[in-house]
Enzyme design. Structure first.
Site, PDB file in Angstrom:
ATOM      1  N   GLU A 146      43.386  40.854  34.527  1.00  0.00           N
ATOM      2  CA  GLU A 146      44.334  39.787  34.213  1.00  0.00           C
ATOM      3  C   GLU A 146      44.896  40.019  32.808  1.00  0.00           C
ATOM      4  O   GLU A 146      45.448  39.127  32.190  1.00  0.00           O
ATOM      5  CB  GLU A 146      43.692  38.413  34.343  1.00  0.00           C
ATOM      6  CG  GLU A 146      42.479  38.176  33.484  1.00  0.00           C
ATOM      7  CD  GLU A 146      41.938  36.762  33.618  1.00  0.00           C
ATOM      8  OE1 GLU A 146      42.666  35.829  33.300  1.00  0.00           O
ATOM      9  OE2 GLU A 146      40.771  36.624  34.055  1.00  0.00           O
TER      10      GLU A 146
ATOM     11  N   HIS B  66      29.721  34.685  37.732  1.00  0.00           N
ATOM     12  CA  HIS B  66      30.786  34.970  36.783  1.00  0.00           C
ATOM     13  C   HIS B  66      30.341  34.409  35.433  1.00  0.00           C
ATOM     14  O   HIS B  66      29.824  33.285  35.367  1.00  0.00           O
ATOM     15  CB  HIS B  66      32.116  34.323  37.218  1.00  0.00           C
ATOM     16  CG  HIS B  66      33.111  34.283  36.104  1.00  0.00           C
ATOM     17  ND1 HIS B  66      33.467  35.415  35.408  1.00  0.00           N
ATOM     18  CD2 HIS B  66      33.782  33.264  35.511  1.00  0.00           C
ATOM     19  CE1 HIS B  66      34.318  35.090  34.456  1.00  0.00           C
ATOM     20  NE2 HIS B  66      34.531  33.788  34.489  1.00  0.00           N
TER      21      HIS B  66
ATOM     22  N   CYS C 191      39.580  35.814  36.965  1.00  0.00           N
ATOM     23  CA  CYS C 191      38.314  36.562  36.954  1.00  0.00           C
ATOM     24  C   CYS C 191      37.796  36.904  38.348  1.00  0.00           C
ATOM     25  O   CYS C 191      36.728  37.507  38.481  1.00  0.00           O
ATOM     26  CB  CYS C 191      37.253  35.770  36.199  1.00  0.00           C
ATOM     27  SG  CYS C 191      37.685  35.458  34.505  1.00  0.00           S
TER      28      CYS C 191
END
Ligand code: HMG
Length: 388
Positions: free
Chosen positions: A79, A233, A111
């Site tokens: 990103e 994450h 993400c």
């Protein structure tokens, strides 16, 4: 036939800011960072590093071992894109010397995109088992100075080779997905730093975890107690701790608080000293688990919660394979982290204000990275990458 991660390696910058230095400058208690968000250091990319050089540096150890012949596709998830049209992976393709008949595509969804790349790679390999797919996630997390997000910056890249009969981890086919149109974190094209509604983002993260778990539980026979470890994450390590307590509680887990914590603790170590690496972070967490647990993990089930703001999330699972230890790059990772240099606050600011020419001006970039690949110049809107 099983499909999954045959080899995995990560790269991060050689420079970091200790969050104590940031806290001192902000006149904040450093424990807010060390304990409150569970972060100690954040990696800062040098002027001559970007997602391309980090991606190539992450993948190099894999290419040195297996060569380039079998790689049919390179999927680069990021990103922190450097171009609106050309895929960053094409530069990586050249730097690594991949075959001209290897396709290259860039993927974006905050993400989450590395997980999309991983699942797509598994599907490609299942269709053509003689081929291998190189998945690379590479990101630089940047927030505005003097904002709550500043302490959660970082950078890193992770490269995974996806094959049939993988030597490290077989990925299960069943997944739980969740998508919702929310504005918790985003970066419009005209900005180099993200905008974020921090507290809201943590709530959406937890909501997405529950939704993906419920969806996963509908299609998979694997229950909470079948997992030995969980990779989340990792925007900051405390987020994963909160998430895991939330998931354990909603599954009426009978483990002690220490037992629940032990299911994620080894996955957090690298993140605590690197910071958020956006889409790479969950897989750097997997490296942390594989490198830092000394007991034999073969046969253990690992649960993964991948979250990308905006938002798309996924819960999926994998099994660690017999003999995985022989395929790891543990020593290389440890050496890279041990050799990093600490920045003072002014040096941090200098790296933060990296050259970002927008009008086509020429920039020659002095060598600073210790990595094998670097961004040497930008001329006529063209980025020039070289091997050192
Ligand atoms: P904040 O609002 O400044 O922090 O920033 P805070 O005041 O909430 O404090 C944080 C914690 O430290 C709190 O603990 C405090 O109590 C504690 P909690 O209540 O949460 O358990 N604390 C202390 N502890 C010990 N000693 C002290 C002390 N002082 C305070 N002296 C925030 C926090 C997360 C909002 C900020 O860092 C931020 O905006 N970060 C960026 C957004 C983010 O990371 N969101 C995570 C979920 S979204 C996501 O993961 C996606 C993402 O990776 C992007 C993508 O998908 O591309 C971000």
């Amino acid at each position: 036939m099983s499909v999954g991660i045959d080899e995995i390696s990560f790269y991060t910058s050689n420079f970091y800011l200790d969050l104590r230095t940031l806290a001192a400058k902000q006149q904040t208690d450093p424990e807010k960072y060390y304990t409150g968000i569970g972060q100690e250091k954040m990696a800062m990319a040098t002027h001559d590093e970007d997602i391309v050089t980090m991606a190539a540096n992450a993948a190099l150890p894999l290419i040195e071992r297996i060569g380039t012949n079998a790689i049919s596709t390179l999927l680069l998830a990021t990103e922190t894109g450097i171009d609106q049209s050309k895929a960053a992976g094409i530069y990586v393709h050249r730097l690594l010397g991949l075959n001209a008949n290897c396709r290259v595509v860039e993927l974006k969804q905050a993400c989450y995109s590395a997980t999309a790349a991983l699942q797509m790679a598994c599907a490609l390999v299942a269709r053509q088992p003689t081929t291998k797919v190189l998945v690379i996630a590479s990101d630089i997390a940047r927030y505005d100075l003097d904002t709550p997000g500043e302490a959660t910056q970082g950078c890193g890249a992770v490269a995974m080779l996806i094959s049939h009969n993988p030597r490290i981890m077989a990925i299960d086919a069943e997944v739980g997905n969740y998508t919702d149109d929310v504005m918790d974190f985003w970066r419009p094209n005209y900005r180099s730093t993200a905008l974020v509604d921090g507290k809201y983002s943590t709530k959406i993260y937890l909501k997405a975890l529950k939704k993906t778990w419920d969806s996963f539980s509908e299609v998979s026979r694997i229950g909470f107690n079948d997992f030995s470890y969980f990779c989340y994450h990792l925007p900051f390590s405390r987020m994963a701790q909160k998430a895991h307590q939330h998931l354990a509680k909603s599954n009426q887990c009978e483990l002690s608080a220490e037992g629940i914590e032990a299911q994620i603790q080894p996955t957090l170590r690298y993140n605590q000293i690197i910071g958020n690496s956006y889409t790479a972070s969950i897989y750097i967490g997997l490296c942390s688990l594989l490198d830092n647990v000394k007991e034999n993990l073969a046969g253990k089930k690992v649960g993964f919660f991948s979250y990308g703001s905006g938002c798309v999330a996924e819960f999926f699972s994998g099994s660690i394979q017999e003999g995985y230890q022989a395929c790891l790059h543990t020593q290389r990772h440890m050496d890279m982290l041990a050799e990093r240099q600490e920045l003072n606050y002014d040096q941090y600011l200098d790296l933060y204000r990296y050259p970002d020419p927008r009008q086509g001006e020429s920039v020659e970039i002095p060598k600073a990275t210790l990595g094998r690949f670097r961004l040497a110049a930008i001329h006529q809107h063209k980025r020039e990458y070289v091997a050192c």
